[in-house]
Design a protein around this motif. Structure first.
Motif, mmCIF file in Angstrom:
data_model
loop_
_atom_site.group_PDB
_atom_site.id
_atom_site.type_symbol
_atom_site.label_atom_id
_atom_site.label_comp_id
_atom_site.label_asym_id
_atom_site.label_seq_id
_atom_site.Cartn_x
_atom_site.Cartn_y
_atom_site.Cartn_z
ATOM 1 N N SER A 160 0.807 -1.052 0.093
ATOM 2 C CA SER A 160 0.238 -0.087 0.011
ATOM 3 C C SER A 160 0.989 1.099 0.057
ATOM 4 O O SER A 160 0.339 2.245 0.185
ATOM 5 N N THR A 161 2.204 1.194 -0.164
ATOM 6 C CA THR A 161 3.070 2.337 -0.332
ATOM 7 C C THR A 161 3.110 2.629 -1.726
ATOM 8 O O THR A 161 3.754 1.860 -2.408
ATOM 9 N N PRO A 162 2.953 3.816 -2.481
ATOM 10 C CA PRO A 162 3.169 4.159 -3.757
ATOM 11 C C PRO A 162 4.521 4.000 -3.995
ATOM 12 O O PRO A 162 5.358 4.419 -3.330
ATOM 13 N N THR A 163 5.042 3.370 -5.243
ATOM 14 C CA THR A 163 6.211 3.377 -5.907
ATOM 15 C C THR A 163 6.469 4.282 -6.645
ATOM 16 O O THR A 163 7.695 4.656 -6.842
ATOM 17 N N SER A 164 5.707 5.415 -6.977
ATOM 18 C CA SER A 164 6.025 6.628 -7.862
ATOM 19 C C SER A 164 4.815 7.621 -7.481
ATOM 20 O O SER A 164 3.840 7.277 -7.339
ATOM 21 N N LYS A 165 5.098 8.703 -7.420
ATOM 22 C CA LYS A 165 4.275 9.990 -7.337
ATOM 23 C C LYS A 165 3.589 10.208 -8.736
ATOM 24 O O LYS A 165 2.708 11.041 -8.908
ATOM 25 N N TYR A 166 4.046 9.629 -9.785
ATOM 26 C CA TYR A 166 3.568 9.762 -11.115
ATOM 27 C C TYR A 166 2.641 8.536 -11.730
ATOM 28 O O TYR A 166 2.849 7.460 -11.281
ATOM 29 N N GLU A 167 1.789 9.014 -12.586
ATOM 30 C CA GLU A 167 0.726 7.993 -13.207
ATOM 31 C C GLU A 167 1.334 7.048 -14.147
ATOM 32 O O GLU A 167 2.038 7.593 -14.957
ATOM 33 N N PRO A 168 1.294 5.656 -13.542
ATOM 34 C CA PRO A 168 1.842 4.747 -14.720
ATOM 35 C C PRO A 168 1.388 4.988 -16.027
ATOM 36 O O PRO A 168 -0.091 5.275 -16.220
ATOM 37 N N PHE A 169 2.167 4.613 -17.068
ATOM 38 C CA PHE A 169 1.502 4.568 -18.546
ATOM 39 C C PHE A 169 0.457 3.517 -18.192
ATOM 40 O O PHE A 169 0.692 2.496 -18.212
ATOM 41 N N PRO A 170 -0.854 4.064 -18.978
ATOM 42 C CA PRO A 170 -1.852 3.101 -19.118
ATOM 43 C C PRO A 170 -2.096 2.282 -20.198
ATOM 44 O O PRO A 170 -3.166 1.438 -20.281
ATOM 45 N N GLY A 171 -1.295 2.400 -21.242
ATOM 46 C CA GLY A 171 -1.189 1.631 -22.239
ATOM 47 C C GLY A 171 -1.906 2.513 -23.644
ATOM 48 O O GLY A 171 -2.841 3.201 -23.204
ATOM 49 N N ALA A 172 -1.488 2.411 -24.678
ATOM 50 C CA ALA A 172 -1.774 3.265 -25.809
ATOM 51 C C ALA A 172 -3.361 2.976 -26.078
ATOM 52 O O ALA A 172 -4.058 3.869 -26.471
ATOM 53 N N SER A 173 -3.889 1.700 -26.102
ATOM 54 C CA SER A 173 -5.216 1.601 -26.322
ATOM 55 C C SER A 173 -5.970 2.253 -25.306
ATOM 56 O O SER A 173 -7.340 2.470 -25.486
ATOM 57 N N PHE A 174 -5.451 2.847 -24.132
ATOM 58 C CA PHE A 174 -6.662 3.698 -23.166
ATOM 59 C C PHE A 174 -7.107 4.856 -23.969
ATOM 60 O O PHE A 174 -8.143 5.551 -23.702
ATOM 61 N N PHE A 175 -6.250 5.563 -24.771
ATOM 62 C CA PHE A 175 -6.314 6.869 -25.441
ATOM 63 C C PHE A 175 -7.352 6.653 -26.511
ATOM 64 O O PHE A 175 -6.945 6.819 -27.665
ATOM 65 N N LYS A 176 -8.720 6.480 -26.223
ATOM 66 C CA LYS A 176 -9.596 6.412 -27.422
ATOM 67 C C LYS A 176 -10.665 7.519 -27.337
ATOM 68 O O LYS A 176 -10.676 8.176 -26.075
ATOM 69 N N THR A 177 -11.080 8.079 -28.548
ATOM 70 C CA THR A 177 -11.748 9.160 -28.162
ATOM 71 C C THR A 177 -13.053 8.864 -27.802
ATOM 72 O O THR A 177 -13.930 7.905 -27.575
ATOM 73 N N GLY A 178 -13.651 9.903 -26.640
ATOM 74 C CA GLY A 178 -14.471 9.776 -25.662
ATOM 75 C C GLY A 178 -14.270 9.167 -24.318
ATOM 76 O O GLY A 178 -15.170 9.010 -23.776
ATOM 77 N N ARG A 179 -12.994 8.498 -24.136
ATOM 78 C CA ARG A 179 -12.956 8.056 -23.035
ATOM 79 C C ARG A 179 -12.679 9.018 -22.003
ATOM 80 O O ARG A 179 -12.117 10.132 -22.174
ATOM 81 N N ARG A 180 -13.368 9.010 -20.709
ATOM 82 C CA ARG A 180 -13.448 9.674 -19.529
ATOM 83 C C ARG A 180 -12.762 9.204 -18.486
ATOM 84 O O ARG A 180 -12.931 8.095 -18.052
ATOM 85 N N SER A 181 -11.665 9.854 -18.114
ATOM 86 C CA SER A 181 -10.673 9.606 -16.887
ATOM 87 C C SER A 181 -10.103 10.761 -16.082
ATOM 88 O O SER A 181 -9.876 11.753 -16.873
ATOM 89 N N PRO A 182 -9.932 10.602 -14.841
ATOM 90 C CA PRO A 182 -9.252 11.576 -14.426
ATOM 91 C C PRO A 182 -7.756 11.624 -14.640
ATOM 92 O O PRO A 182 -7.221 12.658 -14.652
ATOM 93 N N ILE A 183 -7.199 10.532 -15.054
ATOM 94 C CA ILE A 183 -5.961 10.485 -15.811
ATOM 95 C C ILE A 183 -5.619 11.468 -16.642
ATOM 96 O O ILE A 183 -4.722 12.006 -17.224
ATOM 97 N N ILE A 184 -6.705 11.463 -17.658
ATOM 98 C CA ILE A 184 -6.729 12.280 -18.942
ATOM 99 C C ILE A 184 -6.618 13.763 -18.627
ATOM 100 O O ILE A 184 -5.964 14.692 -19.128
#
Length: 285
Positions: free
Chosen positions: A198-222
């Motif tokens: 439960s201890t984060p290994t990084s303060k940055y968001e891990p790469f979610p994968g290229a397929s994550f970035f699709k038109t209309g995808r809603r996410s706080p990561i974006i």
């Protein structure tokens, strides 16, 4: 690219491969729980070969990626890491549980509470020798799954479901923590080797994968990415509305970031890749 098949595991490909949807990289912890037992009435452990045959045959429709024998350290893998498997209930509509990540690696540990091996009775999975756990952890981690439990280390046969955490946080999840599922396993799981749960290994968001970035995808990561692109001077947005939805403005702005890093041509197409993403330093959300 990490190994699609876990090194050292028996490869027993059942086919029926299908892509995941992209998003936070996840691993799901299950136990086979194939017998009912109690402290008063322990039951002999089911042979590993029996479960292996089941998932390769009549149980292929609910097969995980990995079957793990924590007593002897054996592994069998049924589908590659970048495919979904089918160990989670997936109701119509809502999140596609078996696909909800850049990977959703599902691990079934051969175990049920109060199983007996020889003369020893084991109440918890974490009481077993957990042979091979460090190798399994390392392979899963190589696919971008951080050594943490976003909903907490499993500490009993319960459910702690949070749809928002599931949608946004990478890491290990108990079967009982997955939306749409009513199981309460695995109950307990071994601690991470060389890391604090439960201890984060990084303060940055891990790469979610290229397929994550699709038109209309809603996410706080974006939305977090949008903010960073503006901060680094790559703002090609026409509007700041719907900042959490992937669209043409994100693609133009990310292409500007790629060009800033020295990419050109098809390498600056506006679709994030792991190297450019890591350099953008999108904060954890």
């Amino acid at each position: 690219m990490p190994d699609l098949w876990m090194p050292g595991a028996q490869r027993l490909d059942i086919g029926d491969h299908a892509p995941t949807d992209g998003g936070p990289a996840k691993a799901i912890a299950h136990i086979t729980w194939d017998r009912s037992a109690s402290a008063a009435k322990p039951v002999d452990l089911v042979p590993y070969t029996a479960l292996r045959s089941y998932f390769a045959g009549g149980g292929a429709g609910v097969a995980p990626h990995i079957l793990w024998d924590p007593f002897e350290g054996h592994f069998t893998q049924f589908v590659p890491a970048n495919s979904r498997s089918k160990s989670l209930v997936d109701q119509a509509g809502g999140t596609r549980t078996n696909r909800a990540g850049s990977v959703v690696i599902q691990v079934e540990a051969l175990f049920f509470p109060y199983c007996r091996v020889g003369t020893t009775v084991y109440a918890k999975l974490s009481d077993t020798p957990c042979k091979g756990w460090s190798d399994l952890q390392a392979w899963v981690h190589s696919w971008g799954v951080p050594n943490e439990w976003p909903m907490g280390q499993p500490n009993g046969y319960n459910s702690r479901r949070s749809a928002s955490t599931w949608a946004t946080k990478p890491g290990w999840y108990a079967h009982g923590d997955v939306p749409e599922n009513n199981h309460t396993d695995p109950g307990y799981w071994p601690a991470f080797v060389g890391a604090t749960p439960s201890t984060p290994t990084s303060k940055y968001e891990p790469f979610p994968g290229a397929s994550f970035f699709k038109t209309g995808r809603r996410s706080p990561i974006i939305a977090a990415m949008h903010k960073r692109l503006v901060e680094v001077g790559c703002n090609r947005y026409q509007s700041s509305s719907n900042a959490d939805v992937w669209g043409s403005g994100d693609e133009r702005s990310y292409a500007a970031w790629q060009r800033h890093l020295g990419y050109s041509g098809s390498a600056a197409d506006g679709i994030p890749g792991p190297t450019s993403w890591a350099k953008l330093h999108v904060p954890n959300v």
